[in-house]
Design a protein around this motif. Structure first.
Motif, PDB file in Angstrom:
ATOM      1  N   ASP A 230      -8.073  -7.683  -9.744  1.00  0.00           N
ATOM      2  CA  ASP A 230      -7.464  -6.669  -9.247  1.00  0.00           C
ATOM      3  C   ASP A 230      -8.196  -5.212  -9.709  1.00  0.00           C
ATOM      4  OD1 ASP A 230      -5.453  -8.610  -8.354  1.00  0.00           O
ATOM      5  OD2 ASP A 230      -4.122  -7.623  -9.727  1.00  0.00           O
ATOM      6  N   SER A 232      -8.963  -1.338  -8.572  1.00  0.00           N
ATOM      7  CA  SER A 232      -9.012  -0.311  -7.743  1.00  0.00           C
ATOM      8  C   SER A 232      -9.739   0.624  -8.475  1.00  0.00           C
ATOM      9  CB  SER A 232      -7.280   0.032  -8.969  1.00  0.00           C
ATOM     10  OG  SER A 232      -7.330   0.842  -9.367  1.00  0.00           O
ATOM     11  N   SER A 237      -8.026  -0.318 -14.395  1.00  0.00           N
ATOM     12  CA  SER A 237      -8.506  -1.707 -13.733  1.00  0.00           C
ATOM     13  C   SER A 237      -9.921  -1.287 -14.472  1.00  0.00           C
ATOM     14  CB  SER A 237      -8.456  -1.992 -12.822  1.00  0.00           C
ATOM     15  OG  SER A 237      -9.402  -0.538 -12.060  1.00  0.00           O
ATOM     16  N   LYS A 257     -10.280  -8.694  -6.215  1.00  0.00           N
ATOM     17  CA  LYS A 257      -9.363  -8.108  -5.528  1.00  0.00           C
ATOM     18  C   LYS A 257      -9.548  -7.002  -5.257  1.00  0.00           C
ATOM     19  CE  LYS A 257      -7.221 -12.673  -4.404  1.00  0.00           C
ATOM     20  NZ  LYS A 257      -7.943 -13.552  -3.552  1.00  0.00           N
ATOM     21  N   SER A 258      -8.626  -6.454  -3.777  1.00  0.00           N
ATOM     22  CA  SER A 258      -8.989  -4.377  -3.990  1.00  0.00           C
ATOM     23  C   SER A 258      -7.574  -4.165  -2.803  1.00  0.00           C
ATOM     24  CB  SER A 258     -10.184  -4.016  -4.299  1.00  0.00           C
ATOM     25  OG  SER A 258      -9.978  -2.436  -4.005  1.00  0.00           O
ATOM     26  N   ASN A 285     -12.204  -9.496  -1.764  1.00  0.00           N
ATOM     27  CA  ASN A 285     -11.823 -10.300  -1.524  1.00  0.00           C
ATOM     28  C   ASN A 285     -12.251 -11.263  -0.130  1.00  0.00           C
ATOM     29  OD1 ASN A 285      -9.353  -8.401  -2.431  1.00  0.00           O
ATOM     30  ND2 ASN A 285     -10.193  -6.605  -0.394  1.00  0.00           N
ATOM     31  N   THR A 331      -5.710  -7.705 -15.397  1.00  0.00           N
ATOM     32  CA  THR A 331      -4.967  -6.441 -15.051  1.00  0.00           C
ATOM     33  C   THR A 331      -5.388  -5.928 -15.596  1.00  0.00           C
ATOM     34  OG1 THR A 331      -3.176  -6.346 -15.749  1.00  0.00           O
ATOM     35  CG2 THR A 331      -3.446  -7.810 -13.623  1.00  0.00           C
TER      36      THR A 331
END
Length: 468
Positions: A230, A232, A237, A257-258, A285, A331
């Motif tokens: 993950d 950001s 992160s 993933k974002s 993604n 994470t």
């Protein structure tokens, strides 16, 4: 938030109508497989029935280890403190109960010295239900008022919704003698925030921490590509991303993933994360994890959440499936605890906690007073067990052992039950030993050093909110 408060009020009501409703909670606890496999009750009267068992998982250079591993080696090996677990080991007349560094499950404890009775569980709700038929317990209004106005989860370190049920500190080890039926509590000194960042020992600890996680990441990828990250636009992160990059693995095989929507600051986060991904050659993604799963019943979906979180955490993810192949999610959870969050002295921080969320209530003063009373009691206990250099350190320790533990720990437990493993390198007792500042005031000195030493290119990108 609305759904969370519905569950919260449901819980309050259940305490008072327990004896007249027809919902057989004791039967749920003994017959439901999900509850039996993940939660336990130990009390003075069932000690002979207790067996060695590990609830949850631990992370080490040996891999991601669960009860199956420890069952095969006889439970004698001391588990690594990283992960989310409670370890029960029985040897002769002694039962030893230990937990991960963050105390993710929580150890909830009740004692009635008048009748020489005690009870212990890794689920607050399970213990509360168990005691309702056996002991006199009472409602903790200070906790309840604070919980209602709190965002996400309670900041409380020791207290719960029941006055007589205490959440033991995360560094607690419990020793029970089954013959005498007595219990002793010991505390491990993790030496948190004690080693100067600029010292030779400090720099050595950081190097070893980076090497350890590089080894763990490489070993995991040799076994599976079913893990994600993950990303950001924030600090935390990106530190974990530095570990991934530094491990030398092909990060193109990872599912990144974002969040890409207009909620909160997600649009700014995604823009920054997308620029980072373009630089390092991975896509956001696009790659998805294997999704084969067993769907849970509505009851199990509810039980996964309420037995792991109810009364502590307000955000109910309501996971409705168990994944056939384990998912591993890296994470930056817990990053706040190595950058001195919150950046305010303790008096100001408690004021913020006790004034948030009270605007919509007529009895603002009652909520404020309850919250302040609860938080001050936690802070007083913290001060008894530790010496702090300044008020900023008190704020950070209160945040780490309260809100951060309650949020990230409970999320890890809830995920584990669904076969999702949250990998949280920043919640590691090794890196937590390092003082996160040089100047004496909360700052990002530790994070800045990690960036500059191990992934200097990552510091060239802006941080969300124009933070530095």
């Amino acid at each position: 938030m609305f759904l969370a408060n519905i569950f919260t009020f449901y819980y309050y009501i259940r305490i008072y109508i327990f004896h007249i409703n027809k919902y057989n909670l004791k039967e749920n606890q003994t017959k439901n497989k999900l509850i039996a496999e993940n939660f336990f009750i130990i009390d003075s009267n069932n000690l002979e029935k207790i067996e060695s068992h590990m609830y949850g998982f631990t992370i080490s250079k040996m891999g991601i280890l669960t009860n199956n591993y420890y069952k095969n080696i006889g439970y004698y090996e001391e588990p690594d403190l990283q992960g989310a677990y409670v370890m029960i080991r029985k040897n002769g007349n002694e039962i030893r109960i230990s937990q991960d560094f963050y105390g993710s499950f929580g150890l909830y404890f009740y004692e009635n010295k008048n009748i020489e009775y005690f009870a212990l569980s890794n689920s607050f709700l399970m213990l509360e239900e168990y005691l309702l038929e056996k002991q006199n317990i009472s409602f903790n209004k200070d906790f309840a008022d604070n919980f209602i106005i709190s965002s996400l989860c309670t900041p409380s370190i020791y207290e719960t919704l029941i006055k007589e049920i205490t959440k033991l500190a995360s560094n607690t080890v419990v020793i029970i003698n089954t013959e005498r039926k007595d219990l002793k509590i010991f505390y491990i000194d993790y030496e948190e925030n004690t080693v100067p960042l600029e010292s030779k020992e400090g720099l050595s600890i950081i190097d070893k921490w980076v090497d350890k996680w590089g080894y763990i990441i490489r070993s995991l990828q040799k076994k599976t590509n079913n893990f994600s990250f993950d990303l950001s636009g924030g600090f935390d992160s990106r530190i974990t991303l530095a570990l991934l990059i530094g491990s030398g693995i092909d990060i193109k095989n990872i599912s990144f993933k974002s969040m890409n929507d207009k909620k909160f600051v997600h649009d700014e986060d995604f823009k920054i994360a997308n620029n980072i991904s373009s630089k390092f050659g991975f896509k956001l993604n696009e790659k998805h994890l294997e999704n084969e799963s067993i769907m849970w019943s509505a009851r199990d979906t509810l039980f996964c959440t309420i037995y792991s979180k109810l009364g502590i955490h307000k955000e109910f993810y309501l996971k409705n499936q168990y994944y056939i192949k384990p998912r591993f999610i890296f994470t930056g959870n817990g990053g706040e605890t190595i950058r001195g969050n919150p950046d305010s002295p303790i008096k100001k921080y408690l004021e913020k906690i006790s004034t948030q969320g009270i605007k919509s209530f007529d009895n603002k003063k009652d909520f404020y007073n309850s919250s302040m009373n609860l938080c001050k009691r936690s802070v007083d206990l913290l001060k008894k067990g530790k010496t702090f250099d300044n008020d900023y350190e008190i704020s950070s320790d209160f945040y780490s052992k309260g809100r951060a533990r309650n949020h990230f720990g409970k999320s890890a437990v809830e995920g584990f039950i669904a076969n999702i493993y949250f990998i949280q390198p920043l919640i590691d007792p090794d890196i937590q030993r390092i003082k996160f500042n040089i100047s004496g005031k909360n700052s990002h000195d530790l994070m800045a050093y990690i960036y500059l030493r191990y992934a200097p290119e990552l510091i060239l990108f802006p941080f969300q909110g124009n933070r530095t």
